[in-house]
Design an enzyme around this catalytic site. Structure first.
Site, PDB file in Angstrom:
ATOM      1  N   LYS A   1       0.865  -1.191   0.000  1.00 33.16           N
ATOM      2  CA  LYS A   1       0.000   0.000   0.000  1.00 33.16           C
ATOM      3  C   LYS A   1       0.888   1.222   0.000  1.00 33.16           C
ATOM      4  O   LYS A   1       2.001   1.177   0.540  1.00 33.16           O
ATOM      5  CB  LYS A   1      -0.872   0.022   1.264  1.00 33.16           C
ATOM      6  CG  LYS A   1      -2.118   0.860   1.126  1.00 33.16           C
ATOM      7  CD  LYS A   1      -3.215   0.086   0.453  1.00 33.16           C
ATOM      8  CE  LYS A   1      -4.473   0.880   0.268  1.00 33.16           C
ATOM      9  NZ  LYS A   1      -5.586   0.040  -0.170  1.00 33.16           N
TER      10      LYS A   1
ATOM     11  N   ASP B   1      -7.047   4.145  -4.393  1.00 26.17           N
ATOM     12  CA  ASP B   1      -7.687   3.998  -3.080  1.00 26.17           C
ATOM     13  C   ASP B   1      -8.314   5.371  -2.801  1.00 26.17           C
ATOM     14  O   ASP B   1      -8.620   6.107  -3.759  1.00 26.17           O
ATOM     15  CB  ASP B   1      -6.658   3.594  -2.007  1.00 26.17           C
ATOM     16  CG  ASP B   1      -7.311   3.117  -0.711  1.00 26.17           C
ATOM     17  OD1 ASP B   1      -7.797   1.974  -0.663  1.00 26.17           O
ATOM     18  OD2 ASP B   1      -7.372   3.884   0.263  1.00 26.17           O
TER      19      ASP B   1
HETATM   20  P1  NDP Z   1     -13.106   7.467  -2.556  1.00 23.21           P
HETATM   21  O1  NDP Z   1     -12.043   8.484  -2.396  1.00 23.21           O
HETATM   22  O2  NDP Z   1     -13.697   7.242  -3.890  1.00 23.21           O
HETATM   23  O3  NDP Z   1     -14.313   7.749  -1.531  1.00 23.21           O
HETATM   24  C1  NDP Z   1     -14.098   7.832  -0.168  1.00 23.21           C
HETATM   25  C2  NDP Z   1     -15.421   8.162   0.506  1.00 23.21           C
HETATM   26  O4  NDP Z   1     -15.273   7.991   1.912  1.00 23.21           O
HETATM   27  C3  NDP Z   1     -15.833   9.606   0.289  1.00 23.21           C
HETATM   28  O5  NDP Z   1     -17.237   9.694   0.245  1.00 23.21           O
HETATM   29  C4  NDP Z   1     -15.282  10.296   1.528  1.00 23.21           C
HETATM   30  O6  NDP Z   1     -15.990  11.485   1.883  1.00 23.21           O
HETATM   31  C5  NDP Z   1     -15.461   9.225   2.578  1.00 23.21           C
HETATM   32  N1  NDP Z   1     -14.410   9.374   3.599  1.00 23.21           N
HETATM   33  C6  NDP Z   1     -13.073   9.334   3.414  1.00 23.21           C
HETATM   34  N2  NDP Z   1     -12.420   9.553   4.564  1.00 23.21           N
HETATM   35  C7  NDP Z   1     -13.387   9.726   5.483  1.00 23.21           C
HETATM   36  C8  NDP Z   1     -13.360   9.985   6.873  1.00 23.21           C
HETATM   37  N3  NDP Z   1     -12.209  10.111   7.541  1.00 23.21           N
HETATM   38  N4  NDP Z   1     -14.558  10.071   7.520  1.00 23.21           N
HETATM   39  C9  NDP Z   1     -15.740   9.937   6.844  1.00 23.21           C
HETATM   40  N5  NDP Z   1     -15.809   9.715   5.520  1.00 23.21           N
HETATM   41  C10 NDP Z   1     -14.655   9.605   4.864  1.00 23.21           C
HETATM   42  O7  NDP Z   1     -12.465   6.107  -1.985  1.00 23.21           O
HETATM   43  P2  NDP Z   1     -12.921   4.603  -2.255  1.00 23.21           P
HETATM   44  O8  NDP Z   1     -14.384   4.523  -2.422  1.00 23.21           O
HETATM   45  O9  NDP Z   1     -12.039   4.049  -3.301  1.00 23.21           O
HETATM   46  O10 NDP Z   1     -12.475   3.908  -0.879  1.00 23.21           O
HETATM   47  C11 NDP Z   1     -13.363   3.781   0.224  1.00 23.21           C
HETATM   48  C12 NDP Z   1     -12.882   2.670   1.131  1.00 23.21           C
HETATM   49  O11 NDP Z   1     -12.827   1.441   0.391  1.00 23.21           O
HETATM   50  C13 NDP Z   1     -11.461   2.847   1.707  1.00 23.21           C
HETATM   51  O12 NDP Z   1     -11.418   2.259   2.988  1.00 23.21           O
HETATM   52  C14 NDP Z   1     -10.591   2.025   0.767  1.00 23.21           C
HETATM   53  O13 NDP Z   1      -9.395   1.615   1.379  1.00 23.21           O
HETATM   54  C15 NDP Z   1     -11.528   0.854   0.498  1.00 23.21           C
HETATM   55  N6  NDP Z   1     -11.280   0.070  -0.705  1.00 23.21           N
HETATM   56  C16 NDP Z   1     -11.171   0.670  -1.934  1.00 23.21           C
HETATM   57  C17 NDP Z   1     -10.951  -0.107  -3.056  1.00 23.21           C
HETATM   58  C18 NDP Z   1     -10.885   0.487  -4.425  1.00 23.21           C
HETATM   59  O14 NDP Z   1     -10.703  -0.283  -5.375  1.00 23.21           O
HETATM   60  N7  NDP Z   1     -11.049   1.785  -4.605  1.00 23.21           N
HETATM   61  C19 NDP Z   1     -10.783  -1.558  -2.965  1.00 23.21           C
HETATM   62  C20 NDP Z   1     -11.023  -2.087  -1.637  1.00 23.21           C
HETATM   63  C21 NDP Z   1     -11.230  -1.280  -0.567  1.00 23.21           C
HETATM   64  P3  NDP Z   1     -15.199  12.895   1.912  1.00 23.21           P
HETATM   65  O15 NDP Z   1     -14.772  13.128   0.494  1.00 23.21           O
HETATM   66  O16 NDP Z   1     -16.187  13.867   2.440  1.00 23.21           O
HETATM   67  O17 NDP Z   1     -14.014  12.678   2.826  1.00 23.21           O
HETATM   68  O1  2IT Z   2      -7.850  -1.831  -0.719  1.00 21.23           O
HETATM   69  C1  2IT Z   2      -7.805  -2.297  -1.872  1.00 21.23           C
HETATM   70  O2  2IT Z   2      -7.991  -3.513  -2.087  1.00 21.23           O
HETATM   71  C2  2IT Z   2      -7.539  -1.386  -2.975  1.00 21.23           C
HETATM   72  N1  2IT Z   2      -7.442  -0.188  -2.753  1.00 21.23           N
HETATM   73  C3  2IT Z   2      -7.373  -1.918  -4.375  1.00 21.23           C
HETATM   74  C4  2IT Z   2      -6.014  -2.529  -4.547  1.00 21.23           C
HETATM   75  C5  2IT Z   2      -5.648  -2.893  -5.956  1.00 21.23           C
HETATM   76  O3  2IT Z   2      -4.458  -3.163  -6.151  1.00 21.23           O
HETATM   77  O4  2IT Z   2      -6.489  -2.924  -6.848  1.00 21.23           O
END
Ligand code: NDP
Ligand code: 2IT
Length: 450
Positions: free
Chosen positions: A130, A170
């Protein structure tokens, strides 16, 4: 677990805590795994004598660097960047990049640790890592984002590569940022290779990658429901976040007949008791805008109430999907969900539930799917993007969606198999930890001490 093993586990956790004293999220992630796997670990003398668990509690390496960039006014900023390469025993280090002011080594070490076990559950040849920066992209122009991504890659490029380490997106790193990062990697390395995933379809990206985490979460949830002879039809689903994972989860849940009653941002929650209309999700899903503004756009078009400073978990729901960030759902939230008869909590985010919350779920027999299992669809599709890049090919959307479904079903079945069933309750959390650890530990052991 017998008392002698319990003592050994406590000693192990004390050791991890003393070495990582100021890294609470990392300690939390290691403890979470150790509590579930320690009993079987104690029975495998070969694993113990090779100190497999201790070795997996220390990343292979952490690269830390300065990121210096210029804003639109000509002011210079200095941020910190990191890449944590946690475990490469199953394949190249793999995992996202996060840009957020809260990013630090504790958070990246926990995410890289989780990623190793999540990647293992996919069954694909990918390891765990990461990266990220404490850079805050909020309010920054497109050119500033580009310059920041380029400055970040100016150092990172030496440490990644299609067979070494393959970053992806992420929090706050999506298609646009991956484009800028990839462009700079290509220029510096003077090679066109699949060294990043989540790319645009025009330059080596894969169909379904953007949707994969959210869709995969719903495929996993569907398997959990099917074991209870239920489906998503009319279920009330509370979702947190409104980013990549949350919106795609909402889209797929609505497609399958559910009512999505909340989405949220770091500022508050949008509650819609009838269910947010799917067409509103579809309308905003490709927009690049601040989460709170996006939710206001949905509210203006479809109604619902905005609750400033609140979280989704106080509203009555059947299913809760935390899809924002770590430790966003605590003990009080878990109690509120239990009181409202919530059946299932499935994690779209990484480690969104606190340890207390998880204890409450177990105690109240609320099914709980941990992120390393239920959000593995994103990295799984990244693995399939790597396979397409390596074979110089592009697969059809339908084939990839079917593959994603198959992988999520397989992860679900691995969890059930390793958890066992007690009075109709499947401890998915334990099942995921044991299944993932077995694969990683076997690979580490087979490759000798090092
Ligand atoms: P995005 O940046 O697309 O969206 C993040 C969302 O979470 C936003 O709505 C944001 O709101 C909110 N958020 C972020 N930080 C906080 C906080 N401290 N408190 C409250 N809300 C918060 O990210 P993703 O959707 O890609 O990621 C979301 C989660 O999923 C993370 O935990 C990530 O590690 C996990 N994940 C992502 C993957 C991927 O492929 N993208 C794969 C697997 C897991 P605001 O903008 O107002 O902060
Ligand atoms: O938390 C996760 O699994 C991710 N942010 C995606 C990782 C990836 O390599 O696609």
């Amino acid at each position: 677990m017998n008392s002698s093993n319990e003592r050994c586990m406590d000693n192990f956790i004390d050791w991890v805590e003393s070495r990582n004293a100021d890294e609470p999220e990392f300690i939390q992630a290691v403890r979470d795994l150790a509590c579930d796997v320690y009993a079987s670990y104690s029975e495998r003398k070969a694993w113990q004598s090779a100190k497999v668990l201790e070795r997996l509690s220390e990343p292979d390496r952490i690269i830390s660097f300065r990121v210096c960039w210029e804003d639109d006014r000509g002011d210079i900023h200095v941020n910190r960047g990191w890449r944590v390469q946690h475990c490469g025993a199953i394949g190249p280090y793999k995992g996202g990049i996060r840009f957020h002011p809260s990013v630090n080594t504790s958070i990246l070490k926990f995410l890289a640790f989780e990623q190793t076990f999540k990647s293992a559950l996919t069954g694909l040849p990918i390891g765990g890592g990461k990266g990220g920066s404490d850079f805050d992209p909020r309010g920054r122009s497109d050119r500033e984002i580009m310059r920041f991504c380029q400055a970040f890659m100016n150092e990172l490029y030496r440490h990644i590569g299609e067979n070494t380490d393959v970053p992806a997106g992420d929090i706050n790193v999506g298609r646009r940022e991956i484009g800028y990062l990839f462009g700079q990697y290509r220029r510096l390395a003077n090679t066109f290779s699949g060294a990043l995933t989540g790319k645009d379809i025009e330059f080596g990206g894969s169909h379904v990658r953007m949707e994969a985490t959210g869709y995969g979460l719903i495929y996993f949830l569907r398997c959990m429901l099917a074991r209870r002879d239920q489906d998503l039809e009319t279920q009330r689903v509370a979702i947190s976040g409104s980013g990549n994972v949350a919106l795609h989860a909402a889209q797929k849940a609505i497609d399958l007949g559910a009512r999505v009653i909340t989405l949220s941002s770091s500022k508050g929650v949008l509650h819609h008791s009838e269910g947010i209309p799917g067409k509103e999700i579809n309308r905003v899903i490709e927009l690049r805008m601040d989460s709170t503004e996006l939710l206001e756009k949905i509210r203006a078009a479809a109604g619902g109430d905005w609750h400033e400073g609140e979280k989704p978990w106080q509203f009555e729901c059947d299913i809760a999907l935390p899809c924002a960030t770590q430790n966003e759902l605590d003990g009080e939230d878990a109690k509120a969900l239990a009181q409202n008869q919530c059946l299932i909590v499935a994690e779209g985010a990484n480690m969104p539930c606190t340890e207390t919350a998880i204890e409450i779920f177990k105690d109240r027999k609320i099914l709980h799917a941990p992120g390393k299992a239920s959000n593995a669809g994103g990295v799984a599709l990244s693995g399939l993007e790597m396979a397409q890049n390596a074979s110089f090919s592009r697969w059809e959307q339908q084939r990839l969606d079917e593959k994603l479904l198959e992988i999520m079903q397989d992860i679900h079945n691995q969890c059930v198999k390793h958890a066992g069933e007690h009075d109709g309750y499947v401890d998915y959390h334990r099942g995921a930890n044991i299944a993932a650890f077995n694969r990683v530990a076997s690979a580490v052991l087979a490759q000798g001490i090092g």
